[in-house]
Design a protein around this motif. Structure first.
Motif, PDB file in Angstrom:
ATOM      1  N   VAL A  14      52.152 -12.126  -0.134  1.00 22.69           N
ATOM      2  CA  VAL A  14      52.772 -12.573   1.124  1.00 22.69           C
ATOM      3  C   VAL A  14      54.160 -11.963   1.267  1.00 22.69           C
ATOM      4  CG1 VAL A  14      53.690 -14.564   2.370  1.00 22.69           C
ATOM      5  CG2 VAL A  14      51.442 -14.697   1.282  1.00 22.69           C
ATOM      6  N   GLN A  15      54.953 -12.031   0.207  1.00 23.96           N
ATOM      7  CA  GLN A  15      56.313 -11.497   0.281  1.00 23.96           C
ATOM      8  C   GLN A  15      56.316  -9.980   0.464  1.00 23.96           C
ATOM      9  OE1 GLN A  15      59.132 -12.791   0.674  1.00 23.96           O
ATOM     10  NE2 GLN A  15      58.830 -14.947   0.193  1.00 23.96           N
ATOM     11  N   THR A  16      55.332  -9.305  -0.086  1.00 27.50           N
ATOM     12  CA  THR A  16      55.233  -7.855   0.128  1.00 27.50           C
ATOM     13  C   THR A  16      55.020  -7.551   1.603  1.00 27.50           C
ATOM     14  OG1 THR A  16      54.377  -7.475  -2.105  1.00 27.50           O
ATOM     15  CG2 THR A  16      53.928  -5.776  -0.453  1.00 27.50           C
ATOM     16  N   ARG A  17      54.141  -8.304   2.240  1.00 26.40           N
ATOM     17  CA  ARG A  17      53.905  -8.105   3.692  1.00 26.40           C
ATOM     18  C   ARG A  17      55.165  -8.403   4.494  1.00 26.40           C
ATOM     19  NH1 ARG A  17      49.033 -10.753   2.425  1.00 26.40           N
ATOM     20  NH2 ARG A  17      49.663 -12.675   3.501  1.00 26.40           N
ATOM     21  N   PHE A  22      60.010  -6.501   7.636  1.00 23.04           N
ATOM     22  CA  PHE A  22      61.451  -6.340   7.818  1.00 23.04           C
ATOM     23  C   PHE A  22      61.845  -4.862   7.787  1.00 23.04           C
ATOM     24  CE2 PHE A  22      62.101 -10.867   6.305  1.00 23.04           C
ATOM     25  CZ  PHE A  22      62.655 -11.308   7.497  1.00 23.04           C
ATOM     26  N   ALA A  23      61.217  -4.089   6.904  1.00 26.68           N
ATOM     27  CA  ALA A  23      61.534  -2.660   6.803  1.00 26.68           C
ATOM     28  C   ALA A  23      61.183  -1.940   8.098  1.00 26.68           C
ATOM     29  CB  ALA A  23      60.792  -2.042   5.627  1.00 26.68           C
ATOM     30  N   ARG A  24      60.070  -2.337   8.721  1.00 27.44           N
ATOM     31  CA  ARG A  24      59.642  -1.675   9.966  1.00 27.44           C
ATOM     32  C   ARG A  24      60.638  -1.892  11.098  1.00 27.44           C
ATOM     33  NH1 ARG A  24      54.375  -3.168   8.329  1.00 27.44           N
ATOM     34  NH2 ARG A  24      54.471  -5.088   9.543  1.00 27.44           N
ATOM     35  N   VAL A  28      67.114  -3.889   6.551  1.00 30.94           N
ATOM     36  CA  VAL A  28      67.060  -3.517   5.132  1.00 30.94           C
ATOM     37  C   VAL A  28      67.465  -4.688   4.239  1.00 30.94           C
ATOM     38  CG1 VAL A  28      67.975  -1.953   3.375  1.00 30.94           C
ATOM     39  CG2 VAL A  28      67.504  -1.108   5.684  1.00 30.94           C
ATOM     40  N   SER A  29      68.481  -5.454   4.658  1.00 32.80           N
ATOM     41  CA  SER A  29      68.966  -6.563   3.849  1.00 32.80           C
ATOM     42  C   SER A  29      67.870  -7.593   3.606  1.00 32.80           C
ATOM     43  CB  SER A  29      70.167  -7.226   4.520  1.00 32.80           C
ATOM     44  OG  SER A  29      70.635  -8.319   3.752  1.00 32.80           O
ATOM     45  N   SER A  30      67.164  -8.003   4.661  1.00 33.89           N
ATOM     46  CA  SER A  30      66.096  -8.991   4.518  1.00 33.89           C
ATOM     47  C   SER A  30      64.904  -8.411   3.767  1.00 33.89           C
ATOM     48  CB  SER A  30      65.643  -9.496   5.891  1.00 33.89           C
ATOM     49  OG  SER A  30      66.700 -10.167   6.548  1.00 33.89           O
TER      50      SER A  30
END
Length: 277
Positions: A14-17, A22-24, A28-30
């Protein structure tokens, strides 16, 4: 919810998704914070994954630093230090960088929990004399964090106990009780029971043992309670009754094909106690 249920792989997925999302959008911070959650969800298991995780943590540290996310940078440094406990020089460099970043941000004066996180890592790495010095420094800050005692006192108990300073460890437990801190919901009741058993304070030890197996404590944490009950049988002059209390857990640990660090340390602890019988 997955983490609270002990479903680490699901939590990491879940955290990877979330990190990818956030990256998309360019946050970057989140994204680094979510990537840090993934690392926390993964147990440390000896083998090739350790090198990969070190590389991931270094990336997170640099990305968090560039994004100004001090919380993630410090927590990633502490987790990287946990991976490098077998390399004292490298381990100390990680902690020094964490302390430096805290000083630069003015977080070393007790207004943050991060200094207490550092002290906890020093205790976990078994540098107990250094840990006690760090704890004394934290006790002298003029404006301690509201949750300071909930961190300092249990760390004091553990540090004194492993140095065989039983009286000082009991005094720290006394301070926990005087402060009205809730220890029954943490891993501490099991360790407290062992400390009080060694201090020949059986009634108090048994009160903590009643709370040792409740809640969401892991078997690794409740191993201290097993040792406490075994030691009570020894002190009663019936060591033959201690072995049946230790053997099922020892057998279970021996059956694990790829034990993680905590499981290996638990096996060493329980085996040592069994040999002493």
């Amino acid at each position: 919810m997955h983490m609270h249920r002990g479903e680490r792989p699901a939590a990491a997925a879940v955290q990877t998704r979330i990190a990818e999302g956030f990256a998309r959008i360019g946050d970057v911070s989140s994204a680094t914070e979510s990537r840090m959650w993934v690392q926390r969800a993964e147990p440390i298991v000896p083998g090739p994954t350790v090198a990969r995780r070190r590389a991931h943590l270094r990336e997170i540290i640099e990305q968090a630093s560039a994004a100004g996310n001090l919380k993630v940078e410090i927590e990633a440094l502490l987790l990287l230090a946990r991976h490098d406990r077998d390399h004292p020089g490298i381990w100390r460099k990680h902690l020094e960088r964490a302390r430096l970043r805290m000083r630069e941000a003015g977080l070393d004066g007790g207004n943050s929990l991060h200094p207490y996180f550092v002290a906890a890592e020093v205790v976990s790495a078994r540098h107990y004399r250094d840990a006690l010095a760090e704890i004394q420094t934290l006790q002298r800050v003029p404006n301690p964090h509201p949750r300071a005692l909930t961190w300092i006192l249990p760390l004091q108990v553990e540090s004194h106990f492993w140095r065989d300073e039983i009286g000082a460890a009991v005094a720290a437990i006394d301070a926990v009780e005087r402060a009205g801190l809730e220890s029954t919901s943490s891993p501490n009741p099991c360790l407290f029971a062992w400390v009080l058993t060694e201090a020949r304070l059986r009634e108090r030890a048994n009160a903590y043992l009643e709370h040792c197996n409740g809640g969401n404590r892991s078997p690794v944490q409740t191993d201290y309670g097993l040792v406490a009950t075994a030691r009570q049988r020894v002190l009663d002059g019936t060591p033959a009754e201690a072995w049946p209390r230790l053997r099922p857990r020892i057998d279970a640990l021996l059956a694990i094909q790829e034990p993680n660090r905590h499981e290996a340390e638990s096996l060493a602890l329980l085996t040592l106690q069994a040999v002493r019988l």
